[in-house]
Design a protein around this motif. Sequence first.
Motif, PDB file in Angstrom:
ATOM      1  N   ALA A 146       0.846  -1.187   0.000  1.00 18.59           N
ATOM      2  CA  ALA A 146       0.000   0.000   0.000  1.00 18.59           C
ATOM      3  C   ALA A 146       0.885   1.241   0.000  1.00 18.59           C
ATOM      4  N   MET A 147       0.485   2.242  -0.771  1.00 20.44           N
ATOM      5  CA  MET A 147       1.241   3.487  -0.850  1.00 20.44           C
ATOM      6  C   MET A 147       0.293   4.672  -0.799  1.00 20.44           C
ATOM      7  N   TYR A 148       0.801   5.790  -0.258  1.00 18.11           N
ATOM      8  CA  TYR A 148      -0.047   6.948   0.031  1.00 18.11           C
ATOM      9  C   TYR A 148       0.656   8.237  -0.401  1.00 18.11           C
ATOM     10  N   TRP A 149      -0.136   9.219  -0.821  1.00 13.27           N
ATOM     11  CA  TRP A 149       0.338  10.593  -0.978  1.00 13.27           C
ATOM     12  C   TRP A 149      -0.368  11.467   0.045  1.00 13.27           C
ATOM     13  N   TYR A 150       0.439  12.278   0.763  1.00 10.70           N
ATOM     14  CA  TYR A 150      -0.095  13.245   1.719  1.00 10.70           C
ATOM     15  C   TYR A 150       0.399  14.642   1.337  1.00 10.70           C
ATOM     16  N   LYS A 151      -0.409  15.648   1.707  1.00 14.31           N
ATOM     17  CA  LYS A 151       0.002  17.040   1.597  1.00 14.31           C
ATOM     18  C   LYS A 151       0.127  17.609   3.011  1.00 14.31           C
ATOM     19  N   GLN A 152       1.243  18.305   3.273  1.00 17.49           N
ATOM     20  CA  GLN A 152       1.436  18.924   4.584  1.00 17.49           C
ATOM     21  C   GLN A 152       1.685  20.418   4.402  1.00 17.49           C
ATOM     22  N   SER A 153       0.723  21.221   4.816  1.00 18.99           N
ATOM     23  CA  SER A 153       0.850  22.678   4.798  1.00 18.99           C
ATOM     24  C   SER A 153       1.232  23.143   6.190  1.00 18.99           C
ATOM     25  N   ALA A 154       1.820  24.324   6.254  1.00 15.60           N
ATOM     26  CA  ALA A 154       2.325  24.853   7.527  1.00 15.60           C
ATOM     27  C   ALA A 154       1.218  24.904   8.582  1.00 15.60           C
ATOM     28  N   LYS A 155       1.529  24.352   9.759  1.00 13.28           N
ATOM     29  CA  LYS A 155       0.664  24.391  10.932  1.00 13.28           C
ATOM     30  C   LYS A 155      -0.687  23.719  10.724  1.00 13.28           C
ATOM     31  N   LYS A 156      -0.789  22.863   9.729  1.00 12.54           N
ATOM     32  CA  LYS A 156      -2.031  22.112   9.492  1.00 12.54           C
ATOM     33  C   LYS A 156      -1.753  20.626   9.594  1.00 12.54           C
ATOM     34  N   CYS A 176       5.207  10.985   0.767  1.00  8.38           N
ATOM     35  CA  CYS A 176       4.815   9.653   0.323  1.00  8.38           C
ATOM     36  C   CYS A 176       5.001   8.699   1.494  1.00  8.38           C
ATOM     37  N   ALA A 177       4.110   7.726   1.623  1.00  6.85           N
ATOM     38  CA  ALA A 177       4.234   6.730   2.683  1.00  6.85           C
ATOM     39  C   ALA A 177       3.862   5.365   2.129  1.00  6.85           C
TER      40      ALA A 177
END
Lengths: 112, 114
Positions: B31-41, B91-92
């Motif tokens: 299993a593979m994942y895409w995440y988005k990380q914005s500042a302080k969120k 990515c995870a």
Amino acid sequence: KNQVEQSPQSLIILEGKNCTLQCNYTVSPFSNLRWYKQDTGRGPVSLTIMTFSENTKSNGRYTATLDADTKQSSLHITASQLSDSASYICVVSEGSNYQLIWGAGTKLIIKP
Amino acid sequence: ETGVTQTPRHLVMGMTNKKSLKCEQHLGHNAMYWYKQSAKKPLELMFVYSLEERVENNSVPSRFSPECPNSSHLFLHLHTLQPEDSALYLCASSHLLAYVYEQYFGPGTRLTVT
């Protein structure tokens, strides 16, 4: 609504001191709770995973606690080191869903 | 290192450009994942693949297009992005698509849209 709230938002302590980070969640049904450490510019790295039946779990100088009744968790760091400077993120898994509910993190700064 | 690599580590692109982010895992995960990380969120889950099939698309705009050619590789194709898309893209991977399994993250791609 499933949520994970962390406090404080940021924390500055002196090297060698202890600290405790808090996590409150409203996720239901609950499956497990994780603490991640994220260094600046890097991906999160898992510290602990706790299921409903576990009250405490340690990983070196990191000790996580879980109170499933009050839906609270804490991460205690003992004898802090400069390398502990990072963001610490609480994450809760909902039921049997693969989706994780992420907190916004606590930014910890260790000063010499 | 976690066994998950991402390239490039940094990317600056204009709103009319087309670029791709690459992720590779060396852990034998399915299993593979895409995440988005914005500042302080909190991290935002974008896409999930299990055994090379997409199982989740969390209302992500069509200017983001994922591709999973095999269980070890994951791509995120970008086109006509907006400045608000500037963020850290992570990515995870995990052994299986299930809540009990550990997710291992790559170092991320820091994307800036100008």
